[in-house]
Design a protein around this motif. Structure first.
Motif, short mmCIF file in Angstrom:
data_model
loop_
_atom_site.label_atom_id
_atom_site.label_comp_id
_atom_site.label_asym_id
_atom_site.label_seq_id
_atom_site.Cartn_x
_atom_site.Cartn_y
_atom_site.Cartn_z
N LEU A 18 0.80 -1.22 0.00
CA LEU A 18 0.00 0.00 0.00
C LEU A 18 0.84 1.28 0.00
CD1 LEU A 18 -2.72 -1.05 2.62
CD2 LEU A 18 -2.90 -1.08 0.11
N LYS A 19 2.10 1.19 0.40
CA LYS A 19 3.03 2.33 0.52
C LYS A 19 2.74 3.18 1.76
CE LYS A 19 4.94 1.44 -3.53
NZ LYS A 19 5.04 0.01 -3.59
N GLU A 20 1.49 3.53 1.99
CA GLU A 20 1.09 4.19 3.22
C GLU A 20 -0.38 3.86 3.48
OE1 GLU A 20 1.85 8.40 2.68
OE2 GLU A 20 -0.23 8.74 2.10
N ALA A 21 -0.71 3.76 4.77
CA ALA A 21 -2.08 3.37 5.13
C ALA A 21 -2.33 3.65 6.59
CB ALA A 21 -2.30 1.89 4.84
N ASN A 22 -3.61 3.75 6.94
CA ASN A 22 -3.95 3.82 8.35
C ASN A 22 -4.22 2.39 8.84
OD1 ASN A 22 -6.66 3.12 7.73
ND2 ASN A 22 -7.23 5.28 7.52
N VAL A 23 -4.44 2.25 10.12
CA VAL A 23 -4.61 0.92 10.71
C VAL A 23 -5.80 0.20 10.08
CG1 VAL A 23 -5.05 -0.36 12.84
CG2 VAL A 23 -3.52 1.63 12.87
N ARG A 24 -6.89 0.90 9.92
CA ARG A 24 -8.10 0.29 9.35
C ARG A 24 -7.84 -0.28 7.95
NH1 ARG A 24 -12.24 0.53 11.95
NH2 ARG A 24 -11.87 2.53 12.96
N GLU A 25 -7.10 0.45 7.13
CA GLU A 25 -6.79 -0.03 5.78
C GLU A 25 -5.92 -1.30 5.82
OE1 GLU A 25 -6.76 4.10 3.21
OE2 GLU A 25 -5.09 3.70 4.57
N VAL A 26 -4.98 -1.34 6.74
CA VAL A 26 -4.14 -2.52 6.87
C VAL A 26 -4.99 -3.71 7.31
CG1 VAL A 26 -2.21 -3.57 8.13
CG2 VAL A 26 -2.01 -1.24 7.25
N VAL A 27 -5.83 -3.52 8.31
CA VAL A 27 -6.71 -4.59 8.78
C VAL A 27 -7.56 -5.12 7.63
CG1 VAL A 27 -8.68 -5.15 10.29
CG2 VAL A 27 -6.76 -3.82 11.19
N SER A 28 -8.12 -4.23 6.83
CA SER A 28 -9.00 -4.66 5.73
C SER A 28 -8.26 -5.45 4.66
CB SER A 28 -9.71 -3.45 5.11
OG SER A 28 -8.80 -2.68 4.36
N ASN A 29 -6.94 -5.34 4.60
CA ASN A 29 -6.16 -6.09 3.61
C ASN A 29 -5.73 -7.47 4.10
OD1 ASN A 29 -5.28 -4.64 0.91
ND2 ASN A 29 -5.68 -3.10 2.46
N PHE A 30 -6.00 -7.78 5.35
CA PHE A 30 -5.71 -9.11 5.88
C PHE A 30 -6.78 -10.08 5.38
CE2 PHE A 30 -2.74 -7.40 8.96
CZ PHE A 30 -1.91 -8.48 9.23
N PRO A 31 -6.42 -11.35 5.17
CA PRO A 31 -7.44 -12.34 4.83
C PRO A 31 -8.31 -12.63 6.06
CG PRO A 31 -5.31 -13.40 5.11
CD PRO A 31 -5.07 -11.93 5.22
N ASP A 32 -9.48 -13.19 5.83
CA ASP A 32 -10.35 -13.59 6.94
C ASP A 32 -9.80 -14.83 7.62
OD1 ASP A 32 -12.21 -11.52 6.63
OD2 ASP A 32 -13.27 -12.61 5.05
N PRO A 33 -9.91 -14.97 8.90
CA PRO A 33 -10.44 -14.00 9.85
C PRO A 33 -9.43 -12.89 10.10
CG PRO A 33 -9.64 -15.93 11.02
CD PRO A 33 -9.47 -16.21 9.55
N LYS A 34 -9.89 -11.67 10.05
CA LYS A 34 -9.03 -10.49 10.21
C LYS A 34 -8.61 -10.32 11.67
CE LYS A 34 -11.07 -8.20 6.24
NZ LYS A 34 -10.18 -8.84 5.33
N PRO A 35 -7.39 -9.85 11.88
CA PRO A 35 -6.95 -9.59 13.26
C PRO A 35 -7.68 -8.38 13.83
CG PRO A 35 -5.30 -8.81 11.70
CD PRO A 35 -6.35 -9.51 10.90
N ALA A 36 -7.64 -8.26 15.14
CA ALA A 36 -8.28 -7.12 15.81
C ALA A 36 -7.56 -5.82 15.45
CB ALA A 36 -8.25 -7.34 17.32
N TYR A 37 -8.34 -4.77 15.35
CA TYR A 37 -7.82 -3.43 15.07
C TYR A 37 -6.70 -3.08 16.06
CZ TYR A 37 -7.76 1.66 14.52
OH TYR A 37 -7.37 2.95 14.32
N THR A 38 -6.95 -3.32 17.35
CA THR A 38 -5.98 -2.93 18.38
C THR A 38 -4.67 -3.72 18.24
OG1 THR A 38 -7.02 -4.50 19.91
CG2 THR A 38 -7.70 -2.18 20.06
#
Length: 123
Positions: A18-38
């Motif tokens: 992504l080059k740069e991203a916020n936490v939410r964008e990184v989480v959304s790029n994980f496969p399911d089941p996604k890790p917790a935001y925190t």
């Protein structure tokens, strides 16, 4: 350069893409089941402290921008592999991978080139 933990490396793989991203964008790029935001936020803050990412204020949130390229980290890891497992011998490494992994000549030459470059950087 410091070595990444498995969790840090998983996050960095996404951040490198992504080059740069916020936490939410990184989480959304994980496969399911996604890790917790925190959990991802904690890892990204650790990456900033290790110097792998810059934390940039963006409104009420932060963006994390790649600071160390994937190529630089790959070179570091390849150099460490040669140093730690093959006593610094490129020929031993090449022989191992040629025999056990059936790599092509081009792949072996690229590995050796990366490892040599990293060892030169560490001198």
């Amino acid at each position: 350069m410091k070595e990444l933990t498995k969790a840090e490396e998983q996050v960095m793989q996404i951040l490198w893409e992504l080059k740069e991203a916020n936490v939410r964008e990184v989480v959304s790029n994980f496969p399911d089941p996604k890790p917790a935001y925190t959990t991802v936020a904690t890892v990204m803050n650790a990456l900033e402290k290790k110097g792998f990412a810059d934390k940039i204020p963006a409104g009420k949130s932060h963006l994390f921008a790649v600071k160390i390229s994937k190529e630089d980290y790959s070179g570091f890891k390849a150099g460490a592999l040669v140093k730690n497992y093959f006593n610094g011998s490129f020929s031993r490494m090449a022989s191992f991978f040629a025999k056990d992994n059936k790599l092509s000549i081009q792949e072996l030459e690229e590995m050796i080139k990366i490892a040599k470059e990293q060892i030169e950087k560490e001198k």
